[in-house]
Design a protein around this motif. Structure first.
Motif, PDB file in Angstrom:
ATOM      1  N   THR A  69       0.836  -1.198   0.000  1.00 40.16           N
ATOM      2  CA  THR A  69       0.000   0.000   0.000  1.00 40.16           C
ATOM      3  C   THR A  69       0.874   1.253   0.000  1.00 40.16           C
ATOM      4  N   GLN A  70       1.934   1.232   0.762  1.00 40.42           N
ATOM      5  CA  GLN A  70       2.863   2.367   0.784  1.00 40.42           C
ATOM      6  C   GLN A  70       3.504   2.555  -0.586  1.00 40.42           C
ATOM      7  N   ALA A  71       3.906   1.463  -1.215  1.00 40.91           N
ATOM      8  CA  ALA A  71       4.506   1.542  -2.550  1.00 40.91           C
ATOM      9  C   ALA A  71       3.501   2.088  -3.561  1.00 40.91           C
ATOM     10  N   MET A  72       2.227   1.692  -3.450  1.00 45.57           N
ATOM     11  CA  MET A  72       1.202   2.192  -4.358  1.00 45.57           C
ATOM     12  C   MET A  72       1.002   3.686  -4.158  1.00 45.57           C
ATOM     13  N   GLY A  73       0.960   4.125  -2.915  1.00 45.33           N
ATOM     14  CA  GLY A  73       0.822   5.551  -2.637  1.00 45.33           C
ATOM     15  C   GLY A  73       1.962   6.349  -3.248  1.00 45.33           C
ATOM     16  N   SER A  74       3.162   5.824  -3.128  1.00 38.05           N
ATOM     17  CA  SER A  74       4.334   6.484  -3.722  1.00 38.05           C
ATOM     18  C   SER A  74       4.246   6.490  -5.243  1.00 38.05           C
ATOM     19  N   LYS A  75       3.808   5.385  -5.807  1.00 34.10           N
ATOM     20  CA  LYS A  75       3.679   5.275  -7.265  1.00 34.10           C
ATOM     21  C   LYS A  75       2.701   6.310  -7.800  1.00 34.10           C
ATOM     22  N   LEU A  76       1.551   6.436  -7.157  1.00 37.85           N
ATOM     23  CA  LEU A  76       0.547   7.389  -7.608  1.00 37.85           C
ATOM     24  C   LEU A  76       1.013   8.830  -7.402  1.00 37.85           C
ATOM     25  N   LYS A  77       1.663   9.082  -6.282  1.00 38.23           N
ATOM     26  CA  LYS A  77       2.142  10.430  -5.998  1.00 38.23           C
ATOM     27  C   LYS A  77       3.260  10.822  -6.966  1.00 38.23           C
ATOM     28  N   ARG A  78       4.158   9.894  -7.238  1.00 38.47           N
ATOM     29  CA  ARG A  78       5.281  10.138  -8.146  1.00 38.47           C
ATOM     30  C   ARG A  78       4.797  10.501  -9.545  1.00 38.47           C
ATOM     31  N   ALA A  79       3.755   9.822  -9.999  1.00 43.17           N
ATOM     32  CA  ALA A  79       3.249  10.053 -11.346  1.00 43.17           C
ATOM     33  C   ALA A  79       2.501  11.381 -11.449  1.00 43.17           C
ATOM     34  N   GLY A  80       1.967  11.860 -10.330  1.00 45.94           N
ATOM     35  CA  GLY A  80       1.266  13.144 -10.325  1.00 45.94           C
ATOM     36  C   GLY A  80       0.158  13.206 -11.358  1.00 45.94           C
ATOM     37  N   TRP A  81       0.118  14.273 -12.113  1.00 45.73           N
ATOM     38  CA  TRP A  81      -0.942  14.473 -13.106  1.00 45.73           C
ATOM     39  C   TRP A  81      -0.852  13.485 -14.249  1.00 45.73           C
ATOM     40  N   ARG A  82       0.283  12.799 -14.401  1.00 43.89           N
ATOM     41  CA  ARG A  82       0.443  11.814 -15.475  1.00 43.89           C
ATOM     42  C   ARG A  82      -0.030  10.422 -15.050  1.00 43.89           C
ATOM     43  N   SER A  83      -0.460  10.291 -13.830  1.00 39.44           N
ATOM     44  CA  SER A  83      -0.849   8.990 -13.294  1.00 39.44           C
ATOM     45  C   SER A  83      -1.941   8.322 -14.123  1.00 39.44           C
ATOM     46  N   ARG A  84      -1.763   7.044 -14.359  1.00 38.44           N
ATOM     47  CA  ARG A  84      -2.782   6.267 -15.070  1.00 38.44           C
ATOM     48  C   ARG A  84      -4.088   6.257 -14.281  1.00 38.44           C
ATOM     49  N   TYR A  85      -3.984   6.367 -12.955  1.00 34.05           N
ATOM     50  CA  TYR A  85      -5.179   6.367 -12.118  1.00 34.05           C
ATOM     51  C   TYR A  85      -6.085   7.542 -12.473  1.00 34.05           C
ATOM     52  N   ARG A  86      -5.520   8.659 -12.846  1.00 32.98           N
ATOM     53  CA  ARG A  86      -6.312   9.848 -13.180  1.00 32.98           C
ATOM     54  C   ARG A  86      -7.235   9.602 -14.374  1.00 32.98           C
ATOM     55  N   LEU A  87      -6.936   8.613 -15.199  1.00 30.20           N
ATOM     56  CA  LEU A  87      -7.796   8.311 -16.342  1.00 30.20           C
ATOM     57  C   LEU A  87      -9.193   7.873 -15.906  1.00 30.20           C
ATOM     58  N   ARG A  88      -9.323   7.368 -14.684  1.00 27.18           N
ATOM     59  CA  ARG A  88     -10.636   6.950 -14.179  1.00 27.18           C
ATOM     60  C   ARG A  88     -11.617   8.111 -14.217  1.00 27.18           C
ATOM     61  N   LYS A  89     -11.110   9.321 -13.961  1.00 30.32           N
ATOM     62  CA  LYS A  89     -11.982  10.493 -13.940  1.00 30.32           C
ATOM     63  C   LYS A  89     -12.556  10.769 -15.323  1.00 30.32           C
ATOM     64  N   GLN A  90     -11.858  10.364 -16.352  1.00 34.06           N
ATOM     65  CA  GLN A  90     -12.318  10.594 -17.714  1.00 34.06           C
ATOM     66  C   GLN A  90     -13.153   9.437 -18.238  1.00 34.06           C
ATOM     67  N   VAL A  91     -12.850   8.231 -17.805  1.00 32.52           N
ATOM     68  CA  VAL A  91     -13.467   7.036 -18.366  1.00 32.52           C
ATOM     69  C   VAL A  91     -14.625   6.519 -17.516  1.00 32.52           C
ATOM     70  N   VAL A  92     -14.418   6.391 -16.228  1.00 26.07           N
ATOM     71  CA  VAL A  92     -15.385   5.731 -15.357  1.00 26.07           C
ATOM     72  C   VAL A  92     -16.271   6.708 -14.602  1.00 26.07           C
ATOM     73  N   GLU A  93     -15.692   7.657 -13.932  1.00 22.90           N
ATOM     74  CA  GLU A  93     -16.418   8.517 -13.008  1.00 22.90           C
ATOM     75  C   GLU A  93     -17.553   9.344 -13.630  1.00 22.90           C
ATOM     76  N   PRO A  94     -17.437   9.871 -14.859  1.00 27.12           N
ATOM     77  CA  PRO A  94     -18.491  10.749 -15.376  1.00 27.12           C
ATOM     78  C   PRO A  94     -19.897  10.143 -15.417  1.00 27.12           C
ATOM     79  N   VAL A  95     -20.021   8.847 -15.488  1.00 25.88           N
ATOM     80  CA  VAL A  95     -21.359   8.247 -15.582  1.00 25.88           C
ATOM     81  C   VAL A  95     -22.107   8.226 -14.255  1.00 25.88           C
ATOM     82  N   PHE A  96     -21.402   8.337 -13.138  1.00 25.51           N
ATOM     83  CA  PHE A  96     -22.063   8.207 -11.846  1.00 25.51           C
ATOM     84  C   PHE A  96     -23.028   9.350 -11.556  1.00 25.51           C
ATOM     85  N   GLY A  97     -22.695  10.575 -11.942  1.00 29.87           N
ATOM     86  CA  GLY A  97     -23.585  11.712 -11.712  1.00 29.87           C
ATOM     87  C   GLY A  97     -24.937  11.535 -12.378  1.00 29.87           C
ATOM     88  N   PRO A  98     -24.960  11.275 -13.707  1.00 29.86           N
ATOM     89  CA  PRO A  98     -26.256  11.069 -14.365  1.00 29.86           C
ATOM     90  C   PRO A  98     -27.045   9.884 -13.807  1.00 29.86           C
TER      91      PRO A  98
END
Length: 110
Positions: A69-98
């Protein structure tokens, strides 16, 4: 009831249905556990799993769990705005509001 224990089954189901494993997997903090991170690593799947909830993850001071978990936190923090995790906001998250609005769970009135 938590879906945390369903991540590995979901990933294994993808392999069964598509006859190939996913190269990467992204999930929200509800799926973050040492067991899930270890299982994805054992399967050779690149994981991008949030380690906790924060409005500003780069400024959040959180105590993370075990070494994976610590390594994952570092991985996400290191990648910053380039993080692959941020793609969720574009692909997955937008459908939840509607969906929530259509079911009357949120209001559009200010």
């Amino acid at each position: 009831m938590s879906d945390q224990d369903q991540l590995v089954a979901l990933v294994d189901g993808i392999k069964k249905n598509l006859a190939r494993k996913p190269k990467e997997a992204s999930a929200d903090a509800g799926y973050c556990s040492e067991a899930n991170l270890g299982a994805l690593a054992d399967r050779g799947i690149g994981a991008y799993i949030a380690t906790g909830r924060a409005k500003h993850p780069d400024r959040a001071e959180r105590k993370l769990g075990g070494p994976l978990t610590q390594a994952m936190g570092s991985k996400l923090k290191r990648a910053g705005w380039r993080s692959r995790y941020r793609l969720r906001k574009q692909v997955v998250e937008p459908v939840f509001g509607p969906i929530k609005q259509a079911r009357g769970l949120i209001s559009t009135e200010s």
